[in-house]
Design a protein around this motif. Structure first.
Motif, PDB file in Angstrom:
ATOM      1  N   THR A 264       0.856  -1.179   0.000  1.00  0.00           N
ATOM      2  CA  THR A 264       0.000   0.000   0.000  1.00  0.00           C
ATOM      3  C   THR A 264       0.902   1.243   0.000  1.00  0.00           C
ATOM      4  O   THR A 264       2.102   1.153   0.303  1.00  0.00           O
ATOM      5  N   PRO A 265       0.359   2.418  -0.335  1.00  0.00           N
ATOM      6  CA  PRO A 265       1.192   3.626  -0.273  1.00  0.00           C
ATOM      7  C   PRO A 265       1.832   3.832   1.097  1.00  0.00           C
ATOM      8  O   PRO A 265       2.993   4.235   1.193  1.00  0.00           O
ATOM      9  N   GLU A 266       1.085   3.548   2.155  1.00  0.00           N
ATOM     10  CA  GLU A 266       1.621   3.727   3.508  1.00  0.00           C
ATOM     11  C   GLU A 266       2.778   2.758   3.768  1.00  0.00           C
ATOM     12  O   GLU A 266       3.805   3.136   4.357  1.00  0.00           O
ATOM     13  N   GLU A 267       2.638   1.514   3.314  1.00  0.00           N
ATOM     14  CA  GLU A 267       3.713   0.531   3.492  1.00  0.00           C
ATOM     15  C   GLU A 267       4.936   0.896   2.660  1.00  0.00           C
ATOM     16  O   GLU A 267       6.076   0.722   3.102  1.00  0.00           O
ATOM     17  N   ALA A 268       4.704   1.391   1.456  1.00  0.00           N
ATOM     18  CA  ALA A 268       5.822   1.763   0.572  1.00  0.00           C
ATOM     19  C   ALA A 268       6.639   2.902   1.174  1.00  0.00           C
ATOM     20  O   ALA A 268       7.872   2.917   1.073  1.00  0.00           O
ATOM     21  N   LEU A 269       5.958   3.871   1.803  1.00  0.00           N
ATOM     22  CA  LEU A 269       6.667   5.005   2.392  1.00  0.00           C
ATOM     23  C   LEU A 269       7.532   4.585   3.573  1.00  0.00           C
ATOM     24  O   LEU A 269       8.518   5.260   3.897  1.00  0.00           O
ATOM     25  N   LYS A 270       7.195   3.470   4.202  1.00  0.00           N
ATOM     26  CA  LYS A 270       7.958   2.992   5.358  1.00  0.00           C
ATOM     27  C   LYS A 270       9.035   1.976   4.974  1.00  0.00           C
ATOM     28  O   LYS A 270       9.875   1.624   5.798  1.00  0.00           O
ATOM     29  N   ASP A 271       9.008   1.489   3.750  1.00  0.00           N
ATOM     30  CA  ASP A 271       9.945   0.445   3.320  1.00  0.00           C
ATOM     31  C   ASP A 271      11.344   1.042   3.141  1.00  0.00           C
ATOM     32  O   ASP A 271      11.530   1.994   2.397  1.00  0.00           O
ATOM     33  N   GLU A 272      12.314   0.466   3.827  1.00  0.00           N
ATOM     34  CA  GLU A 272      13.678   0.992   3.802  1.00  0.00           C
ATOM     35  C   GLU A 272      14.281   0.945   2.405  1.00  0.00           C
ATOM     36  O   GLU A 272      15.074   1.814   2.024  1.00  0.00           O
TER      37      GLU A 272
END
Length: 528
Positions: A264-272
């Protein structure tokens, strides 16, 4: 179920299963209908007419009931046709309400050390001329990030249909865009799923199997911890009964083994792995800027304005026949990446109306407006050609007007290349306000101009080991005292760009540095 019914049902079931299995092949048609649901409703209405006609035998005679029902069907279909025409305006009006500039400014601080010097076509020529494998070639170029710097990326793909079925993508080729030289890096990590392969290991086939009814953005290569990944942002659609509204749906990450992560966009923003990587869809950025013409409150006011009045109407500026449309990926002095689109006023005016910036990570949108009339990128090419009247323009092209800011002024960088793309002959800069043109023939001259913001700048270099570095705050600004050998330098945040401030903050005693000063102003810090 009766035996006769079963005989009819089984072929239909087999056909449905085949269509389901091969659904990626039909995705273009299905997503086209999904984006425009009124077309589906028209087909349903026509189907209902056929069913009713067959049952009531309307063709056998006229009755008042049949005439009334026929009129109702005709009215429904007419209404659906009108709604299908309004679908684009409805979608764009809704899109504008979700995406419009959060801030408007007259300043834009772009990095002058991370810009596109090498054009797209030249990068492709450099890259494809190095492929020595008999059964491989290069996929088309895409802009990606390598170690925090924009580079051109190419998938090394099988050459020819038969090889595309049998072979895997061989790896990735990166071409440095910050130089006119053919500086490349090859990563030969075989990909089990990727572009250029056919049937079951094709990238689109696997992504549409994973997630349907979406629109894929451009696949980009990511090299992280000695592993190759394919990053594909995608657009999904919010369903609004008679129209749909595009939105950022998420990001696919495909590893070398062909494993697919749907973030999701939220998960992508947190992915190192995706830190400082462009994950907001480039294609959605273009749709968003187009929707800025639908700024009025309702769809009918927008249609009236676009058809008749053209108030505050803008047009995206694309230099024709170059295959490299906006948006451009730019990097600001603080290291943030943006999709940038320059727009002109509607009509025959070729001035610069505004620049839109969309954060390539979060999608947050801002706008840069200018107090004085400025020349746009299309006309910048004309000024470069005018500055070189003796140049053989039948053999060369002026390509890729890219924006840069030097000392607060907007310039357009224009590359002059042979028609084949094999090299860079000259690089021109056009001042968007004064129309001044600077032409350079070698990379060192270009770098000097970018670094110091002027031609023939006198530069003082201080080199050595940092023996002391101290900081203090005065009048709300951070100041530094830098001792290098016998030299003492005094720096202040109000005199430095964000890019230079970040470099100063990484300095420590014992570092070997070269500090460059022009006209009493710090312009560059180099370690090593």
């Amino acid at each position: 179920m009766k035996k006769e019914d079963l005989r009819l049902f089984l072929p239909f079931l087999v056909f449905a299963l085949i269509i389901w299995f091969f659904r990626p092949w039909f995705h273009g048609i299905i997503i086209g209908l999904y984006r425009n649901p009124t077309i589906i409703y028209i087909f349903i209405a026509l189907g209902a007419i056929l069913v009713y006609t067959s049952k009531q035998k309307l063709t056998e005679g006229y009755t008042r009931k049949n005439a009334s029902i026929g009129g109702i069907f005709a009215l429904i279909i007419l209404l659906l046709v009108v709604l299908s025409i309004l679908t684009g305006a409805l979608s764009n009006t809704a899109l504008y309400k979700e995406y419009h500039p959060t801030q408007v400014s007259s300043e834009l601080e772009l990095s002058s050390s991370k810009i596109r010097i090498l054009p797209k076509l030249t990068a492709y020529r450099y890259a494809v001329d190095t492929i020595e494998y008999a059964r491989y070639t290069l996929g088309w170029s895409h802009l990606t990030i390598r170690d925090g710097t924009p580079v051109w990326g190419f998938f090394i793909v099988p050459d020819g249909a038969w090889n595309a079925i049998r072979l895997k993508d061989k790896g990735i080729l990166f071409v440095d865009m910050n130089t006119t030289e053919a500086r490349m890096e090859r990563v030969e990590n075989e990909l089990q799923v990727g572009p250029g392969m056919l049937v079951f290991d094709n990238l689109e086939w696997n992504l549409y199997k994973k997630h349907y009814l979406i629109e894929l953005d451009i696949p980009r290569t990511l090299y992280y911890d000695d592993r190759a990944y394919i990053v594909v942002p995608y657009i999904s659609y919010s369903f609004r009964v008679v129209y749909t509204v595009p939105k950022w749906g998420g990001v696919f990450i495909v590893d070398e083994e062909g494993n697919i992560e749907d973030l999701t966009p939220e998960e992508a923003l947190k992915d190192e792995r995706l830190k400082d990587f462009p994950i907001f869809p480039e294609l959605l950025t273009r749709k968003i800027v187009n929707s800025q013409n639908y700024w009025k409150e309702n769809v009918f006011s927008n249609i009236k304005n676009l058809w008749l009045h053209h108030e505050n109407q803008i047009e995206l500026i694309d230099v024709s026949e170059q295959g490299n449309r906006q948006p451009f990926l730019v990097i600001s002095n603080d290291g943030k990446e943006y999709w940038m689109i320059a727009v002109e006023p509607y009509g025959r005016a070729h001035g610069l109306a505004a620049i839109y910036l969309v954060d390539a990570q979060s999608g947050e949108m801002s706008q840069v407006k200018f107090e004085t009339p400025l020349t746009g990128p299309v006309k910048a090419i004309d000024y470069v050609k005018k500055a070189l009247p003796m140049f053989d323009w039948s053999q060369f092209m002026a390509v890729e007007p890219i924006p840069i800011f030097l000392n607060g002024e907007l310039w357009w960088r224009v590359a002059i290349i042979p028609g084949s793309g094999s090299g860079v002959a000259k690089i021109g800069f056009v001042n968007a306000e004064t129309k001044e043109v600077q032409i350079f023939e070698n990379e060192d001259e270009v770098r000097t101009f970018l670094l110091y913001g002027q031609v023939g700048a006198k530069v003082k270099e201080v080199s050595g080991v940092i023996e002391g570095i101290y900081s203090y705050i005065k009048n709300g600004n951070t100041h530094w005292v830098l001792i290098i050998g016998n030299e003492t330098l005094y720096l202040s945040t109000d005199q430095l760009s964000d890019e230079l401030i970040l470099k100063v903050l990484t300095l420590k005693e014992g570092d070997n540095v070269t500090v460059k000063i022009s006209e009493g102003r710090l312009v560059e810090i180099e370690k090593g």
